[in-house]
Design a protein around this motif. Structure first.
Motif, PDB file in Angstrom:
ATOM      1  N   SER A  69       1.154  -0.895   0.111  1.00 27.72           N
ATOM      2  CA  SER A  69       0.085  -0.246   0.034  1.00 27.72           C
ATOM      3  C   SER A  69       0.844   1.523   0.520  1.00 27.72           C
ATOM      4  N   VAL A  70       2.295   1.243  -0.504  1.00 26.52           N
ATOM      5  CA  VAL A  70       2.895   2.228   0.528  1.00 26.52           C
ATOM      6  C   VAL A  70       4.212   2.831  -0.787  1.00 26.52           C
TER       7      VAL A  70
ATOM      8  N   ALA B 245       0.515   1.754  12.699  1.00 24.75           N
ATOM      9  CA  ALA B 245       0.557   1.603  10.899  1.00 24.75           C
ATOM     10  C   ALA B 245       0.533   2.942  10.753  1.00 24.75           C
TER      11      ALA B 245
ATOM     12  N   SER C 282       4.042   3.292   7.931  1.00 21.73           N
ATOM     13  CA  SER C 282       3.883   3.961   6.108  1.00 21.73           C
ATOM     14  C   SER C 282       4.277   5.644   6.618  1.00 21.73           C
TER      15      SER C 282
ATOM     16  N   TYR D 258       8.381   4.683   5.489  1.00 19.64           N
ATOM     17  CA  TYR D 258       8.211   4.077   4.560  1.00 19.64           C
ATOM     18  C   TYR D 258       8.056   5.140   3.283  1.00 19.64           C
TER      19      TYR D 258
END
Lengths: 484, 103
Positions: free
Chosen positions: A162-163, A187, A191, A194
């Motif tokens: 997702s990232v 999260a 996130s 990253y």
């Protein structure tokens, strides 16, 4: 895979970039890596690293430091009553616990946040797969908190799926108001690191402090639980101007339609994203993205317009299925239990093992349906369904009708004990002014729904009990209305 | 030399700074993983040679590299000047989908 890789990559590729800001203090990714190594060096003799404090630069350092040392990171809710906290501390021993002025507990050694990030560096490489990364206590709205296990592999699957690495511009900053013991708080760290998006920590949320910090730090992205967004919307002046703010994500509970509509007016230039996920699923599994928000808001088609109240569609790496009680897959718009499948899903509790079925599906215990385009609509928890004489009644259905009565500002529908039916519908209602007669509300429901949905008991209150992350405490309400 | 490659293992280039982590590899198949034309190592090399001319397109950190049939996938955890190949066939950057981050 080890989630420390996220920090290692950030420190290698953008070591000088600002990783976080807290109370006038800043850390680069290279410095965050050093602080994580200082935390890691202290954990060797323990089975896990606990965290019992508000957010602080030592929190991301502890999350990554525990991973580097190969030990689970276990954040505890510091807002719980003292006896509940003690019970959880006993469950995590033997552990090193980060926090301030903590009571002594057998098997727990305590250390302050500042002490945690001082001292020698852990010089070894991370174990490629130490198993469990995070143990998170569920909020326990229906019983004793369960300890949900998230493995390094689950969290890495979520991040990689997702990232975009270094996907954030150097000017981007995210305001973190969710606490460390919430999966969204975990999260957010993974996130943001990253993506290379600076974290601005705001431990004590008030609408005023949120607006002030967002402005002072040129915050571009925020995540909020619905009650926070509601407070901001109510508190904000009409001419509120946060020129840097571009993206508002929300999740963690049901968002009232009026609040999201008002928020979209208040922040016309922001992208809104609704994220749905659970602790057990490493946070987000479904998203209603910014385009879908606008499309729903601007549409005349009721089937498109209602999507504003949905939680969007499954991430590309996630499958969602709706199943009826007998296990059959439901068709579009047919209500059943929500199941999810994907590598990021832990679905495992300490002492209870994996809850996944043989094909890897996790029962979320949320109730809802998918529309023909795959948008997921939620309709409460399976545990909240009222079973009246064998008939299942979803609280949301009755709540939606009660909210259309002009006198009602907020309400919650829960099961009440009933001699004849086992359970019946109880309504707890907050009124704008003087409450109407109970019979008037009953008639109002009867006009739209079957008679089994009519509340047999109505209790008028001044406020509803929410926990600090915006979850309605239905268990408390059931006790309240039963004893009223 | 072909060796067993396990998911989660990090491999270092011996010709540049590149480091990759195996995300997905075919089960039970030995692979010869190279960067800059020379075999990669699970240890950080004490010294590095130069990437071969025909294998110096470079790697980008954060990108995922796959073979033609996407039977294997590697995450570049540190970029460098060499380019990646498995059993002599170059790996390419995986077609990036728009990622759906919410936080």
């Amino acid at each position: 895979m080890n989630i420390h890789l996220i920090l290692q990559m950030a420190a290698d590729a953008m070591g000088d970039r600002q990783a976080l800001t807290y109370d006038g203090r800043s850390l680069s990714y290279a410095e965050l890596d050093q602080t994580a190594r200082r935390v890691a060096a202290k954990i060797g003799g323990f089975e896990r690293l606990g965290w019992l404090a508000e957010n602080h630069p030592a929190m991301p350092a502890s999350l990554f430091g525990a991973a580097l040392a190969g030990k689970p990171f276990v954040p505890i809710n510091y807002r719980l009553a003292a006896d509940r906290i003690e019970a959880l501390k006993t469950r995590i021993a033997p552990a090193l616990l980060v926090g301030e002025d903590l009571a002594a507990t057998d098997g727990i050694e305590t250390i302050s946040r500042e002490q945690a990030i001082e001292g020698d560096l852990f010089e070894e490489d991370a174990n490629p797969d130490p198993g469990v990364a995070i143990e998170l206590f569920t909020s326990g709205t229906t019983g004793e908190p369960k300890s949900a296990l998230l493995r390094h592999a689950n969290l890495m699957a979520y991040i990689l799926g997702s990232v975009e690495f270094m996907g954030a511009g150097e000017d981007e900053a995210t305001l973190i108001t969710v606490p460390p013991y919430h999966v969204a708080g975990i999260a957010a760290v993974l996130s943001s690191t990253y993506a290379g998006r600076r974290m601005v920590q705001l431990p004590a949320f008030t609408p005023a402090s949120w607006i002030e910090t967002a402005r002072a730090e040129n915050v571009t992205n925020v995540f909020l639980v619905p009650t926070m967004l509601q407070q901001i919307v109510e508190h904000a002046p009409d001419d509120l101007n946060l020129p840097s703010l571009r993206a508002i994500s929300y999740g963690g509970g049901k968002m009232p339609l009026a609040v999201i509509e008002r928020a979209m007016q208040l922040f016309p230039n922001c992208d809104f994203t609704n994220a749905y996920g659970l602790t057990e699923t490493s946070s987000t599994i479904c998203l209603l993205d910014a385009d879908a928000h606008r499309e729903a808001r601007d549409s005349d088609d009721p089937l498109v317009r209602r999507r504003l109240a949905s939680v969007g569609r499954a991430l590309p790496t996630i499958e969602i299925a709706i199943r009826s009680e007998d296990g059959a897959e439901c068709g579009p718009d047919e209500v059943g239990q929500v199941f999810a499948r994907g590598d990021q899903i832990g679905g495992e509790y300490k002492g209870l093992g994996s809850q996944l079925d043989a094909d890897g599906w996790f029962p979320t215990r949320d109730v809802g349906f998918l529309d023909s385009e795959g948008y997921l609509f939620l309709d409460g928890r399976a545990d909240d369904v009222i079973v009246r004489g064998g008939e299942n009644i979803s609280p949301g259905e009755v709540e939606d009708v009660l909210l259309t009565h002009p006198a009602v500002s907020e309400c919650a529908v829960v099961a009440v004990s009933d001699e004849q039916w086992g359970e019946a519908v109880g309504a707890v209602v907050i009124c704008k002014d003087a409450p109407p007669h109970e019979e008037e509300l009953q008639e109002h429901v009867r006009a739209s729904l079957r008679s089994s949905r009519v509340p047999s008991k109505v209790l008028f209150v001044n406020e509803l009990p929410y926990n600090e992350t915006g979850k309605l405490l239905r268990r408390v309400l059931r006790d309240q209305i039963d004893s009223a | 030399m072909a060796t067993s490659v396990k998911p989660g293992t990090k491999w270092n280039s011996t010709t540049c700074e590149t480091q990759v982590m195996a995300l997905r590899v075919p089960m039970g198949t030995d692979l010869e993983l190279t960067c800059g034309g020379a075999p990669m190592s699970t240890e950080e090399p004490a010294e590095r040679s130069e990437p071969a001319e025909d294998a110096s397109a470079g790697t980008l950190v954060g990108k995922r590299y796959v073979d033609d049939g996407e039977t294997m996938e590697f995450l570049c955890t540190r970029g460098g000047a060499g380019s990646l190949a498995v059993n002599g066939t170059p790996l390419d950057i995986k077609e990036a989908k728009k990622l759906p981050s919410s936080d």
